[in-house]
Design an enzyme around this catalytic site. Structure first.
Site, PDB file in Angstrom:
ATOM      1  CB  SER A 111      -0.910   0.033   1.223  1.00  7.27           C
ATOM      2  OG  SER A 111      -2.132  -0.536   0.907  1.00  7.27           O
ATOM      3  CE  LYS A 164      -3.784   0.704  -1.348  1.00  5.98           C
ATOM      4  NZ  LYS A 164      -4.424   0.107  -0.177  1.00  5.98           N
ATOM      5  CE1 TYR A 212      -4.365  -1.128  -4.618  1.00  6.14           C
ATOM      6  CE2 TYR A 212      -5.028  -3.432  -4.780  1.00  6.14           C
ATOM      7  CZ  TYR A 212      -4.695  -2.335  -4.017  1.00  6.14           C
ATOM      8  OH  TYR A 212      -4.692  -2.435  -2.649  1.00  6.14           O
ATOM      9  CE1 TYR A 237      -3.436  -0.328   4.923  1.00  2.00           C
ATOM     10  CE2 TYR A 237      -2.195  -1.038   6.827  1.00  2.00           C
ATOM     11  CZ  TYR A 237      -2.321  -0.910   5.465  1.00  2.00           C
ATOM     12  OH  TYR A 237      -1.328  -1.358   4.653  1.00  2.00           O
ATOM     13  CB  VAL A 259      -0.286  -5.877   4.110  1.00  6.06           C
ATOM     14  CG1 VAL A 259      -1.529  -5.202   4.644  1.00  6.06           C
ATOM     15  CG2 VAL A 259      -0.377  -6.159   2.626  1.00  6.06           C
TER      16      VAL A 259
HETATM   17  N1  GLU Z   1      -2.183  -5.373  -2.187  1.00  8.91           N
HETATM   18  C1  GLU Z   1      -2.772  -5.313  -0.872  1.00  8.91           C
HETATM   19  C2  GLU Z   1      -4.256  -5.497  -0.977  1.00  8.91           C
HETATM   20  O1  GLU Z   1      -4.805  -5.041  -1.945  1.00  8.91           O
HETATM   21  C3  GLU Z   1      -2.437  -3.983  -0.297  1.00  8.91           C
HETATM   22  C4  GLU Z   1      -2.917  -3.883   1.086  1.00  8.91           C
HETATM   23  C5  GLU Z   1      -2.084  -2.993   1.905  1.00  8.91           C
HETATM   24  O2  GLU Z   1      -0.870  -2.967   1.870  1.00  8.91           O
HETATM   25  O3  GLU Z   1      -2.737  -2.278   2.669  1.00  8.91           O
HETATM   26  O4  GLU Z   1      -4.896  -6.080  -0.167  1.00  8.91           O
END
Ligand code: GLU
Length: 306
Positions: free
Chosen positions: A67, A70, A190, A242, A260
């Site tokens: 993430s 992002k 993604y 999160y 994650v």
């Molecule tokens: N590729 C992970 C997912 O889509 C990213 C989640 C993350 O790092 O928060 O669940």
């Protein structure tokens, strides 16, 4: 600040964290390729606005940025679309897990913010509409850290094979008319951006524009405006970790973005960018020891935005 011996501080943090490795938390197990990463790893690296760098532990070991990507896809989308980006994506903390479907239904397919999964999938859709894709995210990151980078194709495949929730989020947004492109095309972007492999040292460098008012950390060119940079940092603080964003602000007091894969990028505006990594996660999906290391760093240096 500049008088501090940052290398000694990182060495002390590494020494304090190492005995705790493997005691708490677990690697992300919903992505099989991530579940296989050994958890007894810890790295920390930083880069100051004046170019000084310091690093300790496993700072040069590449890991899956997940993430954290992002931030960079958002930066690309802000560059390309400016204000129109916000017609499709909100700016409020979600207070829900990063892959929650519930909120999306309440809010008619408009993701709460660009740093949860639904929001990042919506950002990927905007990039595809603008003729951009996974290679552009990779190229941006490689330029920012000044080194060649690659997707970890095994992780990307693993995510595609098991990404049922992300598929659900994307289809859900599509059903509300909030995705313009084909779901498979958007998710391919993604999943690949999440599967970029980078080390703490590379990520600390790459995030450098966020502590330099939007200036490229290596060549000084303008990546995003000062105002856009402040906005990205504000989103990191309120939405970057999160449903633990309040806890991060309380304990660490810096804009952070976690993934994650166990990485966390943190920004001290006008001063430095840093990255910590340790794969074992807590229940909210944040690196347990990464968070502890950041807490030690801010306690020791007195750096905080508050
Ligand atoms: N590729 C992970 C997912 O889509 C990213 C989640 C993350 O790092 O928060 O669940």
């Amino acid at each position: 600040m500049l008088a501090m011996d940052l290398q000694a501080i990182l060495d002390d943090i590494d020494a304090a964290i190492r005995p705790l490795l493997g005691q708490e938390g677990r690697a992300a197990n919903y992505i099989p390729a991530l579940a296989r990463v050994p958890v007894a790893r810890f790295g920390i690296a930083l880069r100051c606005c004046d170019g000084r760098e310091a690093a300790a532990g496993d700072a040069d070991t590449p890991f899956s940025i997940q993430s954290i990507s992002k931030l960079f896809s958002l930066t690309l989308a802000m560059q390309l679309l400016g204000e129109t980006l916000w017609q499709r994506i909100g700016r409020e903390p979600s207070g829900n897990p990063f892959n929650s479907l519930v909120q999306l239904e309440h809010e008619q397919g408009m993701p709460r913010n660009p740093l949860i999964n639904a929001g990042a999938i919506a950002v990927a859709d905007r990039l595809v509409s603008a003729g951009r894709g996974k290679q552009d995210v990779l190229a941006l990151l490689a330029s920012l850290c000044g080194e060649p980078l690659a997707f970890d194709e095994e992780v990307a495949r693993s995510e595609a094979d098991t990404g049922f929730r992300n598929l659900a989020l994307a289809n859900f947004m599509k059903s509300f008319g909030k995705l313009d492109n084909d779901v498979a095309t958007v998710l391919d972007v993604y999943f690949h951006q999440c599967a970029i492999a980078m080390s703490c040292r590379q990520l600390a460098r790459a995030a450098g524009y966020l502590c330099r008012d939007g200036a490229h950390p290596l060549d000084g060119s303008t990546l995003v405006s000062e105002r856009q940079t402040r906005r990205i940092n504000a989103l990191m603080l309120t939405c970057g970790t999160y449903d633990a964003a309040g806890e991060f602000a309380f304990r660490i007091g810096l804009p952070c973005k976690s993934g994650v894969g166990g990485g966390i990028v943190a920004i001290v505006p006008d001063t430095l960018s840093l990255c910590v990594w340790s794969p074992a996660l807590d229940a909210t999906g944040n690196s347990v020891l990464g968070m502890r290391a950041l807490e030690m760093f801010t306690a020791r240096t007195g750096l905080s935005i508050f």
